[in-house]
Design an enzyme around this catalytic site. Structure first.
Site, PDB file in Angstrom:
ATOM      1  N   ARG A  20      13.600   8.326  10.813  1.00 13.10           N
ATOM      2  CA  ARG A  20      14.321   7.594   9.170  1.00 13.10           C
ATOM      3  C   ARG A  20      13.648   7.859   7.825  1.00 13.10           C
ATOM      4  O   ARG A  20      14.266   7.618   6.966  1.00 13.10           O
ATOM      5  CB  ARG A  20      14.530   6.191   9.514  1.00 13.10           C
ATOM      6  CG  ARG A  20      15.554   5.450  10.965  1.00 13.10           C
ATOM      7  CD  ARG A  20      15.463   4.285  10.911  1.00 13.10           C
ATOM      8  NE  ARG A  20      14.242   3.346  10.799  1.00 13.10           N
ATOM      9  CZ  ARG A  20      14.115   2.722  12.357  1.00 13.10           C
ATOM     10  NH1 ARG A  20      14.988   3.099  13.606  1.00 13.10           N
ATOM     11  NH2 ARG A  20      12.636   2.247  12.125  1.00 13.10           N
ATOM     12  N   ASN A  56       5.298   2.435  -6.386  1.00 15.65           N
ATOM     13  CA  ASN A  56       5.432   2.476  -7.398  1.00 15.65           C
ATOM     14  C   ASN A  56       4.379   3.146  -8.449  1.00 15.65           C
ATOM     15  O   ASN A  56       4.785   3.985  -9.817  1.00 15.65           O
ATOM     16  CB  ASN A  56       5.705   1.797  -7.858  1.00 15.65           C
ATOM     17  CG  ASN A  56       6.605   0.762  -8.758  1.00 15.65           C
ATOM     18  OD1 ASN A  56       7.133   1.418  -9.509  1.00 15.65           O
ATOM     19  ND2 ASN A  56       5.838  -0.823  -8.931  1.00 15.65           N
ATOM     20  N   ARG A 109      11.858  -3.571  -8.628  1.00 10.33           N
ATOM     21  CA  ARG A 109      10.412  -2.928  -9.062  1.00 10.33           C
ATOM     22  C   ARG A 109      10.231  -2.572  -9.843  1.00 10.33           C
ATOM     23  O   ARG A 109      11.306  -2.719 -10.842  1.00 10.33           O
ATOM     24  CB  ARG A 109      10.356  -1.691  -7.805  1.00 10.33           C
ATOM     25  CG  ARG A 109      11.025  -1.402  -5.928  1.00 10.33           C
ATOM     26  CD  ARG A 109       9.825  -3.051  -5.672  1.00 10.33           C
ATOM     27  NE  ARG A 109       8.531  -2.383  -5.734  1.00 10.33           N
ATOM     28  CZ  ARG A 109       7.121  -1.485  -5.010  1.00 10.33           C
ATOM     29  NH1 ARG A 109       8.153  -1.066  -3.815  1.00 10.33           N
ATOM     30  NH2 ARG A 109       6.648  -1.635  -5.335  1.00 10.33           N
ATOM     31  N   PRO A 121       0.555  -0.992  -0.061  1.00 12.31           N
ATOM     32  CA  PRO A 121      -0.048  -0.091  -0.054  1.00 12.31           C
ATOM     33  C   PRO A 121       0.897   1.067   0.184  1.00 12.31           C
ATOM     34  O   PRO A 121       1.929   1.062   0.132  1.00 12.31           O
ATOM     35  CB  PRO A 121      -1.151   0.014   1.476  1.00 12.31           C
ATOM     36  CG  PRO A 121      -0.700  -1.656   1.854  1.00 12.31           C
ATOM     37  CD  PRO A 121       0.528  -2.041   1.002  1.00 12.31           C
ATOM     38  N   GLU A 122      -0.195   1.881  -0.748  1.00 13.18           N
ATOM     39  CA  GLU A 122       1.494   3.899  -0.409  1.00 13.18           C
ATOM     40  C   GLU A 122       0.441   4.413   0.399  1.00 13.18           C
ATOM     41  O   GLU A 122      -0.963   4.363   0.781  1.00 13.18           O
ATOM     42  CB  GLU A 122       0.857   4.141  -2.613  1.00 13.18           C
ATOM     43  CG  GLU A 122       1.707   3.075  -3.450  1.00 13.18           C
ATOM     44  CD  GLU A 122       2.173   4.095  -4.570  1.00 13.18           C
ATOM     45  OE1 GLU A 122       2.090   4.926  -4.442  1.00 13.18           O
ATOM     46  OE2 GLU A 122       2.108   3.906  -5.553  1.00 13.18           O
ATOM     47  N   LYS A 144       4.236   5.080   4.680  1.00 11.98           N
ATOM     48  CA  LYS A 144       3.820   3.684   5.042  1.00 11.98           C
ATOM     49  C   LYS A 144       3.622   3.520   5.805  1.00 11.98           C
ATOM     50  O   LYS A 144       2.804   2.042   6.719  1.00 11.98           O
ATOM     51  CB  LYS A 144       4.525   2.760   3.943  1.00 11.98           C
ATOM     52  CG  LYS A 144       4.648   3.567   2.539  1.00 11.98           C
ATOM     53  CD  LYS A 144       5.700   2.480   1.878  1.00 11.98           C
ATOM     54  CE  LYS A 144       5.058   2.704   0.262  1.00 11.98           C
ATOM     55  NZ  LYS A 144       5.781   1.850  -0.877  1.00 11.98           N
TER      56      LYS A 144
END
Length: 269
Positions: free
Chosen positions: A121, A162, A258, A2-3, A52
């Site tokens: 991070r 993506n 990817r 999931p984005e 995310k």
């Protein structure tokens, strides 16, 4: 995976349904049992997302950190509760609804310092009002890595996956393998603003739509896109199909594990 818009959508839903009241927390699967016992019956103070990552805050008791990974899902239902189906890592229930979490990459109870370390991070998230896009630009402008790889690096930019990667590069005519340091600052500013707009729309409607009105199916007299990801897009998962703008076949290659999609004509090298 999931984005970012999906996690922000979940955070808003959980904030609306559960925050500010006691909740029941369980772990039918058994892998979150001790943590669930600590939180069961306590007040969920707030829910938020960063990139995310989803965070359920319980004040001094800590924060549940969830990263769905490739296979994690939340299932949302209205009360009454039903018996668990499958491997439910965490069940959350409130006054009107209950939620089951299955298959996450991470589901853990953290203290404030651990939560801060995760956020530190991550790069700026276009969906957060406290985002600082200059932080992403500083990383991009110093890098020889391709802009396509940088957009997917969560330490550079949080929440972009993506689909948004492929689509924002197309919308701004950027060849995906151009080094980050070759990007113009004004172009980056436009790309950031576009990501903010596209991802906020994704939160509202629950899917990714990136095409302009003149390229929608009704305007072009074409069939709607049929894909489990939903939404109308320019290049994502359209390998070999004609570009909606110029008609060139959409190209594809693997990049850092990817799939990368682009139009060789609209995004010249």
């Amino acid at each position: 995976m999931p984005e970012g818009h999906t996690l922000h959508r979940l955070a808003r839903l959980h904030q609306r349904r559960y925050a500010g009241a006691p909740v029941s927390v369980g772990s039918p699967q058994g892998r979150f049992t001790a943590e669930a016992a600590t939180l069961d019956g306590q007040v969920l103070t707030s829910a938020e997302a960063h990139g995310k990552h989803l965070f359920h805050h319980y004040g001094p008791l800590g924060t549940v950190h969830v990263h769905l990974g490739l296979y994690g899902t939340f299932a949302e239902s209205a009360l009454p509760e039903a018996d668990p189906v499958g491997q439910v890592r965490m069940r959350l229930a409130g006054r009107t609804h209950w939620t089951d979490l299955r298959g996450p990459n991470r589901c853990e109870l953290l203290d404030a310092a651990q939560v801060d370390a995760i956020k530190a991070r991550l790069g700026p998230d276009p969906l957060r009002r406290d985002a600082k896009p200059d932080r992403a630009w500083e990383r991009i402008t110093r890098s020889r890595s391709s802009v396509a790889a940088l957009l997917m690096d969560q330490a550079v930019l949080a929440g972009v996956g993506n689909v948004y990667r492929a689509e924002v590069l197309f919308r701004h005519g950027v060849a995906p393998l151009v080094p980050g340091r070759a990007l113009d600052r004004a172009l980056w500013n436009d790309m950031w603003a576009d990501l903010v707009t596209l991802m906020r729309a994704g939160v509202r409607v629950g899917r990714i739509d990136t095409v302009a009105p003149e390229h929608l199916p009704a305007a072009m007299g074409r069939a709607p896109r049929e894909d489990r990801h939903g939404g109308e897009v320019y290049v994502y998962r359209r390998t070999g199909m004609p570009c909606l703008v110029c008609g060139t076949a959409v190209a594809y290659q693997d990049l850092a594990g990817r799939k990368l999609y682009w139009c060789p004509t609209c995004q010249p090298g």
